[in-house]
Design a protein around this motif. Sequence first.
Motif, mmCIF file in Angstrom:
data_model
loop_
_atom_site.group_PDB
_atom_site.id
_atom_site.type_symbol
_atom_site.label_atom_id
_atom_site.label_comp_id
_atom_site.label_asym_id
_atom_site.label_seq_id
_atom_site.Cartn_x
_atom_site.Cartn_y
_atom_site.Cartn_z
ATOM 1 N N THR A 180 0.811 -1.229 0.000
ATOM 2 C CA THR A 180 0.000 0.000 0.000
ATOM 3 C C THR A 180 0.836 1.268 0.000
ATOM 4 O O THR A 180 0.328 2.360 -0.233
ATOM 5 N N HIS A 181 2.162 1.124 0.314
ATOM 6 C CA HIS A 181 3.038 2.292 0.455
ATOM 7 C C HIS A 181 2.565 3.222 1.585
ATOM 8 O O HIS A 181 2.822 4.420 1.558
ATOM 9 N N GLU A 182 1.844 2.662 2.556
ATOM 10 C CA GLU A 182 1.311 3.434 3.680
ATOM 11 C C GLU A 182 1.730 2.795 5.008
ATOM 12 O O GLU A 182 1.989 1.589 5.076
ATOM 13 N N PRO A 183 1.785 3.602 6.079
ATOM 14 C CA PRO A 183 2.072 3.016 7.400
ATOM 15 C C PRO A 183 0.934 2.099 7.845
ATOM 16 O O PRO A 183 -0.223 2.277 7.461
ATOM 17 N N VAL A 184 1.261 1.158 8.675
ATOM 18 C CA VAL A 184 0.285 0.232 9.263
ATOM 19 C C VAL A 184 0.485 0.245 10.772
ATOM 20 O O VAL A 184 1.607 0.041 11.254
ATOM 21 N N PHE A 185 -0.603 0.489 11.490
ATOM 22 C CA PHE A 185 -0.485 0.606 12.947
ATOM 23 C C PHE A 185 -1.329 -0.467 13.636
ATOM 24 O O PHE A 185 -2.426 -0.817 13.194
ATOM 25 N N ALA A 186 -0.783 -0.962 14.762
ATOM 26 C CA ALA A 186 -1.496 -1.871 15.656
ATOM 27 C C ALA A 186 -2.095 -3.062 14.903
ATOM 28 O O ALA A 186 -3.266 -3.419 15.098
ATOM 29 N N HIS A 187 -1.308 -3.663 14.043
ATOM 30 C CA HIS A 187 -1.769 -4.813 13.270
ATOM 31 C C HIS A 187 -1.512 -6.081 14.086
ATOM 32 O O HIS A 187 -0.383 -6.371 14.473
ATOM 33 N N ARG A 188 -2.565 -6.818 14.359
ATOM 34 C CA ARG A 188 -2.425 -8.046 15.142
ATOM 35 C C ARG A 188 -2.380 -9.240 14.206
ATOM 36 O O ARG A 188 -3.233 -9.390 13.330
ATOM 37 N N ALA A 189 -1.378 -10.081 14.414
ATOM 38 C CA ALA A 189 -1.231 -11.249 13.526
ATOM 39 C C ALA A 189 -0.291 -12.255 14.173
ATOM 40 O O ALA A 189 0.263 -12.011 15.248
ATOM 41 N N GLN A 190 -0.099 -13.388 13.477
ATOM 42 C CA GLN A 190 0.894 -14.364 13.874
ATOM 43 C C GLN A 190 2.085 -14.256 12.929
ATOM 44 O O GLN A 190 1.916 -14.100 11.721
ATOM 45 N N VAL A 191 3.298 -14.291 13.510
ATOM 46 C CA VAL A 191 4.500 -14.189 12.693
ATOM 47 C C VAL A 191 4.607 -15.416 11.792
ATOM 48 O O VAL A 191 4.441 -16.552 12.266
ATOM 49 N N GLY A 192 4.857 -15.161 10.484
ATOM 50 C CA GLY A 192 4.986 -16.269 9.535
ATOM 51 C C GLY A 192 6.088 -17.225 9.944
ATOM 52 O O GLY A 192 7.204 -16.808 10.253
ATOM 53 N N SER A 194 5.906 -19.092 12.646
ATOM 54 C CA SER A 194 5.795 -19.360 14.090
ATOM 55 C C SER A 194 4.347 -19.154 14.495
ATOM 56 O O SER A 194 3.519 -18.703 13.719
ATOM 57 N N ASN A 195 4.047 -19.479 15.731
ATOM 58 C CA ASN A 195 2.680 -19.324 16.231
ATOM 59 C C ASN A 195 2.574 -18.201 17.255
ATOM 60 O O ASN A 195 1.681 -18.213 18.101
ATOM 61 N N VAL A 196 3.464 -17.237 17.179
ATOM 62 C CA VAL A 196 3.516 -16.156 18.166
ATOM 63 C C VAL A 196 2.560 -15.044 17.751
ATOM 64 O O VAL A 196 2.647 -14.508 16.638
ATOM 65 N N ASP A 197 1.623 -14.701 18.650
ATOM 66 C CA ASP A 197 0.722 -13.557 18.404
ATOM 67 C C ASP A 197 1.459 -12.262 18.723
ATOM 68 O O ASP A 197 2.041 -12.101 19.807
ATOM 69 N N VAL A 198 1.419 -11.322 17.762
ATOM 70 C CA VAL A 198 2.150 -10.063 17.951
ATOM 71 C C VAL A 198 1.284 -8.878 17.547
ATOM 72 O O VAL A 198 0.275 -9.029 16.850
ATOM 73 N N ILE A 199 1.693 -7.722 18.001
ATOM 74 C CA ILE A 199 1.129 -6.452 17.551
ATOM 75 C C ILE A 199 2.221 -5.713 16.797
ATOM 76 O O ILE A 199 3.320 -5.510 17.320
ATOM 77 N N SER A 200 1.915 -5.314 15.554
ATOM 78 C CA SER A 200 2.950 -4.769 14.674
ATOM 79 C C SER A 200 2.630 -3.353 14.229
ATOM 80 O O SER A 200 1.459 -2.997 14.018
ATOM 81 N N ASN A 201 3.693 -2.578 14.035
ATOM 82 C CA ASN A 201 3.625 -1.267 13.379
ATOM 83 C C ASN A 201 4.635 -1.277 12.244
ATOM 84 O O ASN A 201 5.812 -1.591 12.466
ATOM 85 N N ALA A 202 4.187 -0.957 11.052
ATOM 86 C CA ALA A 202 5.085 -0.968 9.891
ATOM 87 C C ALA A 202 5.044 0.380 9.187
ATOM 88 O O ALA A 202 4.007 1.046 9.163
ATOM 89 N N SER A 203 6.181 0.782 8.595
ATOM 90 C CA SER A 203 6.260 2.058 7.886
ATOM 91 C C SER A 203 7.137 1.908 6.654
ATOM 92 O O SER A 203 8.131 1.166 6.673
ATOM 93 N N PRO A 204 6.801 2.629 5.570
ATOM 94 C CA PRO A 204 7.655 2.620 4.391
ATOM 95 C C PRO A 204 9.007 3.264 4.682
ATOM 96 O O PRO A 204 9.105 4.176 5.527
#
Length: 566
Positions: A180-192, A194-204
């Motif tokens: 998307t070329h956009e920041p992503v905030f507070a994204h909840r997912a499992q790390v590819g 592994s089975n670890v649940d995480v909260i992620s923030n990503a930025s270009p």
Amino acid sequence: MDRKVRVGIVGMGRGGSTVYKTLRSIDHIDISVVCDLLEQNPGMEMARVDGVATCMTLNAFLNVPNLDVIIEATGDPIVQEQLERNKAKTSAMVEAQGANLMMYIIEEKEKLADIKRLKGELDTVLNSVQEAIEVAGIDGEIKYVNPSFSRVTSIPASQRIGHNIFDVSPNGALARSLRTHEPVFAHRAQVGGSNVDVISNASPIVVDGKMEGAVVVFQPLTDIYKLMEQLKASNQVIDDLQSRINQISTSSYTFDDLIGSHPEFESALDLARKAAKSNSTILITGESGTGKELFAHAIHGTSLRLDKPFIKVNCAAIPETLLESEFFGHEKGAFTGAVKTKLGKMELANGGTIFLDEIGDMNPYLQAKLLRVLQEMEFERVGGTQTIKVDVRVIAATNRNLLELAKRGDFREDLYYRLNVLELRLPPLRKHKEDIPAYVHSLIAKFNRKFGKHVMGLTSQAEELLMHYDWPGNIRELQNVLERAIVTVEGEIVTHKSMLNLVDSQTPLLQDQVVSGEIMPIEQMEKQMIRLAMKRYGDSVEGKKQAAKALKISLATLYNKLRTMS
């Protein structure tokens, strides 16, 4: 060794300087910077002598890094808003109430130790970069993972770097940001992988206007829950400190504010100046409105305790059910609604002065506990078992006859004698009316500043009206009358007509004729004086006796005259 709490102070007037002097003596506090518009302010000079950094603008202040606590001592809403908007998220801001306030912030070293420990834990998390970090190029190829990534996911760096994020974690925040070329905030997912649940923030990642890739920072939910609990505990400590600051004040008046030339007033003033240098308990007596609280402020402000708290307690204003808790504090859970431990007025006043106004209205049970404090300088909080020792100077005030109350059994006689080490008796205003012109001059200047007026003074008739009135409310009533007159006056001079309705409404005719020089029949004046006496002393038998004494006639004569007036 634990890191010190870094503090910055904005506003180095009287209030800020007092905070500075208090904090610089505490081992766990590091005053990093102070700020004030006036470079020559004594508080700024004090800081420079101590080698503390100073600045004259908020921008410079806000550029100082790593401040844990910002103390705002100007009381200016604009300054408070700028600080709140621009301060670092890791900085807590505490507001101090005006330049006439003295803030004795820390009463127990344990609370400061809690702040230091909690702040240290948070700093360790941030400085050690405990969050997992992963970086990918614009094509999705993973370029970098930090050691925390492997710790959180249990995936070695060698099994991640060189792989494509769109293959190993196509639904994660990093892949989404690349698409998307956009920041992503507070994204909840499992790390590819592994089975670890995480909260992620990503930025270009943008270089020279061109997107070159993206970065994701994430934490496992378990770590975030722990941080939230630590932050909650830290905020609780800061709330407790703010609560203490809001209850602590400093003396607002000095002996220069006490005006009077009557021998009885000067005698009280002289004794107060001498008493200020000692630690003796003082009892101030006098009618309501005679200035008992002003004397208490002046005594504290001239004593050796002037840089310590001045705590006022109005014994008549606090509900009887809460009086003990207000005085001595309570432990968490001591009663319904006691959701946390609260320090009482005595504990807050430790090292300073406590002013007990209207002491004659204190209930007998609390009188016994107060007597113990005066004798032993120790007490327990409500619901507590730990004995707390304090060093407090007590100044009490009353408009009642405590000795008479003691004889009737309404006040402890032993407490009366313990309080009455030094007694200051303040005369009513009607006994020193010669001081009224000086009071008027001082009050006009005060209210001109307060209301932006330019009142020059009173007419001679208005002054004469004030001199003929008996002022049952004393100096406080005079202050209220002048304040209302200055608020409503249109010009620069207050006339007697604008004040007639502000003093005793039962005797306007007599006052008007006195100031205007008109003559009235003796019989008419006599009736008005009898009505005034009856209003002042009441219609009871005891009141009539006092009225007859004041009019210098016998009680029988008064009854006869009242009968002819009815």
